[in-house]
Design a protein around this motif. Structure first.
Motif, PDB file in Angstrom:
ATOM      1  N   VAL A  43       3.863   3.280  -1.252  1.00 36.36           N
ATOM      2  CA  VAL A  43       3.463   1.963  -1.126  1.00 36.36           C
ATOM      3  C   VAL A  43       3.633   1.198   0.054  1.00 36.36           C
ATOM      4  N   CYS A  44       3.241   0.945   0.563  1.00 38.49           N
ATOM      5  CA  CYS A  44       3.656  -0.111   1.761  1.00 38.49           C
ATOM      6  C   CYS A  44       2.743  -1.617   1.101  1.00 38.49           C
ATOM      7  N   THR A  45       4.009  -2.726   1.093  1.00 39.91           N
ATOM      8  CA  THR A  45       4.044  -3.757  -0.224  1.00 39.91           C
ATOM      9  C   THR A  45       3.416  -4.224   1.096  1.00 39.91           C
ATOM     10  N   HIS A  46       2.398  -3.936   2.664  1.00 41.51           N
ATOM     11  CA  HIS A  46       1.401  -5.054   2.692  1.00 41.51           C
ATOM     12  C   HIS A  46      -0.150  -5.191   2.116  1.00 41.51           C
ATOM     13  N   GLU A  47      -0.675  -3.702   2.376  1.00 42.65           N
ATOM     14  CA  GLU A  47      -1.591  -3.216   2.121  1.00 42.65           C
ATOM     15  C   GLU A  47      -1.603  -2.734   1.372  1.00 42.65           C
ATOM     16  N   LEU A  65      -0.984   1.994   8.964  1.00 42.43           N
ATOM     17  CA  LEU A  65      -1.495   0.701   9.146  1.00 42.43           C
ATOM     18  C   LEU A  65      -1.245  -0.106   9.468  1.00 42.43           C
ATOM     19  N   HIS A  66      -0.332  -1.318  10.036  1.00 43.53           N
ATOM     20  CA  HIS A  66      -0.582  -2.240  10.388  1.00 43.53           C
ATOM     21  C   HIS A  66       1.287  -1.989  11.466  1.00 43.53           C
ATOM     22  N   GLN A  67       1.868  -1.228  10.936  1.00 43.53           N
ATOM     23  CA  GLN A  67       3.132  -0.725  11.108  1.00 43.53           C
ATOM     24  C   GLN A  67       4.013  -1.631  11.275  1.00 43.53           C
TER      25      GLN A  67
HETATM   26  S1  FES Z   1      -0.602  -1.638   4.780  1.00 42.03           S
HETATM   27 FE1  FES Z   1       0.936  -1.353   5.221  1.00 42.03          FE
HETATM   28  S2  FES Z   1       1.955  -3.385   7.232  1.00 42.03           S
HETATM   29 FE2  FES Z   1       0.007  -3.332   6.442  1.00 42.03          FE
END
Ligand code: FES
Ligand SMILES: Cc1cc2nc3c(=O)[nH]c(=O)nc-3n(C[C@H](O)[C@H](O)[C@H](O)COP(=O)(O)OP(=O)(O)OC[C@H]3O[C@@H](n4cnc5c(N)ncnc54)[C@H](O)[C@@H]3O)c2cc1C
Lengths: 102, 402
Positions: A43-47, A65-67
């Motif tokens: 799970v990405c730590t961004h969103e 998602l946002h690379q």
């Molecule tokens: S959710 Fe992964 S970069 Fe935004």
């Protein structure tokens, strides 16, 4: 206490092609690199996005998602917009089966 | 750079402040925002926030302590009422005068209002701010029949969220297809099929003429169709906040006109983010882009300009939208006039590549297939003709073609 869990067959892991697996509620991305198999949080730590659906190259895993890019060996967040590192998990291979310690 | 005042504490204002702090440990940075909240990113508003889901770090990207720790003087609830360029200062609505050595306008945009009779009704909402999102969610929880006016990115995300919350949803779109500004017709058709499959009623090619109040509801009159609803959401685009800039005599044309690094027509005044219209190297024309990407990265180029560095903003345009369980990403310029090559990627996933007359990839749309975003970006950047058959072959990795 963390325990070893059997999560995949070694033969399922093609180079630089991440595979998403689960241990209970923990989502894990397994990746085969030249020097072995690694496990990081999926799970990405961004969103919220699953890194196992991302692009993988040169030991880096890119969020679909946002690379944002992460170092697969250390879990380190390498590029914006992620700033928090990924959890990493120990991996072992026995008789062609892949285990992670969670 | 002594004191930099940034007007607008949205994503672009925040990014400009952060980038400037990274480049210049000494600069005094003042970030003024009219909203009561610290800076937040807007994409989650029409997604997680409406659904009541956790947006993670995607909304308030920074902790409240961050600003003080980076010595960014953030002031919320501070609306700037005027710029006095000759005196080098701004005047807040409360009458406070704040001097600057350089000024950055990161005032973004506001939601465009419907201009039809009846549009002033309090049951007609728009979505731009966190407070708008909270108000809209509160209404959606009562499960009204919802009419969404506008089948663009935000309208469709609202339609999807309302549908997921159990509302009966109708979308009215004046154009003949959905998301006409950003995707080719074949992709519009897929998006339309998705919404219809989930129960959203779509009326395409139907321009709204009037909203008529009725006891307990509203009727939307679009000529050939009439739609009954208790709640209307207008998603018909944004209007750049250029009033301050115009009053200060800056060159403005649907956005503040700047060079490739955000310099406006007035010495010492810059524009960052969605409010700026700048020459775009990839598009080959001036553009004002309404995307997270531009709000994220163009302000860093402005910060470099503030520090005297020549490094223009030069990215291949990119945006994404999430509707139901679909993630759609648009890269480059998938002009409808281009040939579209479909590259299958398994169940429910595909990449569409837009090729110009010379067979070069100019744009791409990724349907649940973010994995191929970076290889696509490289193909677009390479700008050379590629073999269509190999592009369409999922067995050929895209990165081999770049
Ligand atoms: S959710 Fe992964 S970069 Fe935004
Ligand atoms: C609901 C929604 C969903 C979106 N989803 C996506 C998406 O999925 N993908 C994508 O790529 N893009 C998306 N976008 C677009 C993206 O969020 C915007 O392009 C981005 O927010 C622009 O950032 P900005 O900082 O330039 O402007 P804004 O976010 O508009 O910020 C400008 C700020 O300046 C303040 N301000 C204005 N005038 C003054 C003044 N005189 N004094 C003080 N403050 C002032 C405003 O109150 C505002 O807070 C979405 C936008 C919205 C609204």
């Amino acid at each position: 206490m963390p325990d070893w869990h059997r999560v995949a067959e070694e033969a399922d892991l093609k180079p630089e092609t991440p595979l998403g697996v689960r241990v209970g509620d923990t989502q894990i991305a397994l990746v085969r690199l030249e020097d072995g198999i690694y496990a990081v949080s999926d799970v990405c730590t961004h969103e919220y996005a699953l890194l196992s659906e991302g692009f993988c190259e040169d030991g880096r895993l890119e969020c679909p998602l946002h690379q944002a890019c992460f170092d697969i060996r250390t879990g380190k967040a390498l590029t914006e917009p992620a700033e928090v590192d990924l959890a990493t998990y120990p991996v072992k291979v026995e008789d062609g089966a892949v285990f992670v310690r969670v | 750079m002594a004191r930099v005042v940034i007007v607008g504490a949205g994503q672009a204002g925040r990014r400009c402040a952060e980038a400037l702090r990274d480049l210049d440990p000494e600069a005094e940075i003042v970030l003024l925002g009219e909203e009561p909240h610290p800076p937040y990113d807007r994409p989650p508003l029409s997604k997680a926030v409406l659904l009541g889901a956790d947006p993670g770090n995607g909304l308030f990207v920074r902790a409240p302590e961050f600003y003080a720790a980076r010595r960014i003087a953030l002031r919320t609830g501070a609306r700037v009422a005027a710029i006095e360029p000759a005196a080098g200062r701004v005047v807040t609505e409360a009458g406070e005068r704040i001097g600057y050595d350089a000024l950055v306008l990161a005032t973004g945009a506001r939601a465009r209002r419907l201009a039809v009779p009846g549009a002033e009704d309090p049951r007609v909402l728009t979505l731009r701010t966190l407070d708008d999102a909270a108000a809209l969610r509160a209404r959606l929880l009562a499960r009204p029949r919802v009419a969404v006016v506008g089948g663009g990115l935000i309208g469709l995300e609202v339609a999807a969220a309302a549908c997921r919350l159990g509302c009966a949803v109708t979308v009215l779109e004046a154009a003949e297809r959905l998301m006409a500004r950003c995707v080719p017709p074949a992709v519009s058709d897929l998006v339309a099929a998705l919404h219809r499959a989930r129960g959203v009623t779509l009326h395409l090619g139907q321009a709204l003429r009037a909203i008529e109040p009725r006891p307990g509801g509203l009727v939307l009159d679009a000529g050939a169709v009439r739609v009954e609803a208790e709640l209307v959401v207008a998603g018909i685009g944004g209007v750049p906040n250029t009033t301050l800039a115009e009053a200060a005599g800056l060159a403005v044309r649907d956005g503040i006109l700047t060079d490739a690094q955000g310099r406006s027509s007035a010495e010492g005044i810059y524009a960052a983010g969605e409010v700026a219209r700048f020459p775009h190297p990839f598009l080959g024309r001036a553009a004002r882009l309404e995307s997270w990407q531009v709000a994220q990265n163009q302000p860093a180029a402005v910060a470099r300009a503030l520090c005297g560095e020549a490094a223009p903003y030069d990215e291949i345009p990119w945006l994404w939208t999430d509707q139901f369980d679909w993630n759609l990403q648009v890269l480059g310029d998938p002009d409808p006039a281009f040939e579209l090559v479909r590259r299958p990627a398994g169940e429910g996933r595909a990449t569409f590549l837009a090729l110009d007359a010379g067979g070069r990839v100019r744009g791409a749309v990724l349907l649940n297939n973010g994995r191929e975003a970076t290889p696509c970006r490289r193909l677009i950047a390479a700008g050379k003709a590629v073999d269509r058959a190999r592009l369409a072959d999922p067995e050929v990795p895209l990165r081999q073609l770049a």
